[in-house]
Design a protein around this motif. Structure first.
Motif, PDB file in Angstrom:
ATOM      1  N   ALA A   1       6.053  23.047   2.475  1.00  0.00           N
ATOM      2  CA  ALA A   1       6.674  23.092   1.144  1.00  0.00           C
ATOM      3  C   ALA A   1       5.611  23.248   0.057  1.00  0.00           C
ATOM      4  CB  ALA A   1       7.500  21.834   0.907  1.00  0.00           C
ATOM      5  N   PHE A   2       4.499  22.548   0.223  1.00  0.00           N
ATOM      6  CA  PHE A   2       3.441  22.599  -0.787  1.00  0.00           C
ATOM      7  C   PHE A   2       2.829  23.999  -0.851  1.00  0.00           C
ATOM      8  CE2 PHE A   2      -0.712  22.107  -2.615  1.00  0.00           C
ATOM      9  CZ  PHE A   2      -0.508  21.192  -3.627  1.00  0.00           C
TER      10      PHE A   2
ATOM     11  N   HIS B   1       0.854  -1.186   0.000  1.00  0.00           N
ATOM     12  CA  HIS B   1       0.000   0.000   0.000  1.00  0.00           C
ATOM     13  C   HIS B   1       0.894   1.241   0.000  1.00  0.00           C
ATOM     14  CE1 HIS B   1      -3.418   2.544   0.866  1.00  0.00           C
ATOM     15  NE2 HIS B   1      -2.747   3.078   1.871  1.00  0.00           N
ATOM     16  N   ILE B   2       0.600   2.179  -0.878  1.00  0.00           N
ATOM     17  CA  ILE B   2       1.356   3.435  -0.940  1.00  0.00           C
ATOM     18  C   ILE B   2       0.469   4.547  -0.399  1.00  0.00           C
ATOM     19  CG2 ILE B   2       2.473   5.123  -2.443  1.00  0.00           C
ATOM     20  CD1 ILE B   2       3.035   2.828  -4.386  1.00  0.00           C
ATOM     21  N   ARG B   3       0.997   5.288   0.551  1.00  0.00           N
ATOM     22  CA  ARG B   3       0.286   6.443   1.111  1.00  0.00           C
ATOM     23  C   ARG B   3       1.137   7.678   0.837  1.00  0.00           C
ATOM     24  NH1 ARG B   3      -3.365   8.479   4.934  1.00  0.00           N
ATOM     25  NH2 ARG B   3      -2.430   9.910   6.420  1.00  0.00           N
ATOM     26  N   ILE B   4       0.542   8.654   0.200  1.00  0.00           N
ATOM     27  CA  ILE B   4       1.252   9.880  -0.155  1.00  0.00           C
ATOM     28  C   ILE B   4       0.574  11.044   0.559  1.00  0.00           C
ATOM     29  CG2 ILE B   4       1.992  11.370  -2.041  1.00  0.00           C
ATOM     30  CD1 ILE B   4       1.771   8.907  -3.877  1.00  0.00           C
TER      31      ILE B   4
ATOM     32  N   ARG C   1       7.535  21.428  -9.481  1.00  0.00           N
ATOM     33  CA  ARG C   1       8.398  20.905  -8.418  1.00  0.00           C
ATOM     34  C   ARG C   1       8.476  19.391  -8.540  1.00  0.00           C
ATOM     35  NH1 ARG C   1       9.019  25.830  -7.454  1.00  0.00           N
ATOM     36  NH2 ARG C   1       9.052  26.760  -5.413  1.00  0.00           N
ATOM     37  N   GLU C   2       9.493  18.794  -7.954  1.00  0.00           N
ATOM     38  CA  GLU C   2       9.610  17.343  -7.913  1.00  0.00           C
ATOM     39  C   GLU C   2       8.618  16.784  -6.895  1.00  0.00           C
ATOM     40  OE1 GLU C   2      11.572  15.446  -9.886  1.00  0.00           O
ATOM     41  OE2 GLU C   2      12.137  17.307 -10.897  1.00  0.00           O
ATOM     42  N   VAL C   3       8.109  15.599  -7.160  1.00  0.00           N
ATOM     43  CA  VAL C   3       7.140  14.972  -6.257  1.00  0.00           C
ATOM     44  C   VAL C   3       7.692  14.886  -4.834  1.00  0.00           C
ATOM     45  CG1 VAL C   3       5.877  12.839  -5.731  1.00  0.00           C
ATOM     46  CG2 VAL C   3       5.954  13.690  -8.071  1.00  0.00           C
ATOM     47  N   ASP C   4       8.946  14.464  -4.689  1.00  0.00           N
ATOM     48  CA  ASP C   4       9.499  14.283  -3.340  1.00  0.00           C
ATOM     49  C   ASP C   4       9.768  15.592  -2.614  1.00  0.00           C
ATOM     50  OD1 ASP C   4      11.703  14.960  -4.872  1.00  0.00           O
ATOM     51  OD2 ASP C   4      12.986  13.370  -4.081  1.00  0.00           O
ATOM     52  N   GLU C   5       9.724  16.724  -3.313  1.00  0.00           N
ATOM     53  CA  GLU C   5       9.819  18.032  -2.653  1.00  0.00           C
ATOM     54  C   GLU C   5       8.511  18.370  -1.928  1.00  0.00           C
ATOM     55  OE1 GLU C   5      11.299  21.650  -4.660  1.00  0.00           O
ATOM     56  OE2 GLU C   5      11.826  20.278  -6.300  1.00  0.00           O
TER      57      GLU C   5
END
Length: 72
Positions: free
Chosen positions: A11-12, A2-5, A61-65
């Protein structure tokens, strides 16, 4: 698996404001609802991978940012 984002709130919001978007404007540019953006920014709502990618592209922006990605 399971991926939780979850959004990195500070930052957002900083990326959104730097881009000159209100929550409503970002919603219009991404096809998401204003309510969804609001819930996501308050870390009440997690997002799926395609939504994280769409938001990252809109904010240039990059996703991980902008997001924490947890795999369980």
């Amino acid at each position: 698996m399971h991926i939780r984002i979850v959004v990195k709130t500070d930052a957002f919001i900083r990326a959104r404001v730097t881009k000159g978007y209100s929550q409503r404007e970002l919603a219009r540019h991404t096809g998401l609802s204003h309510a969804y953006i609001s819930l996501m920014e308050r870390a009440i709502k997690s997002v799926g991978p395609s939504t994280a990618k769409r938001l990252s592209e809109a904010l240039e922006r990059e996703v991980d940012e902008l997001f924490y990605i947890n795999m369980a």
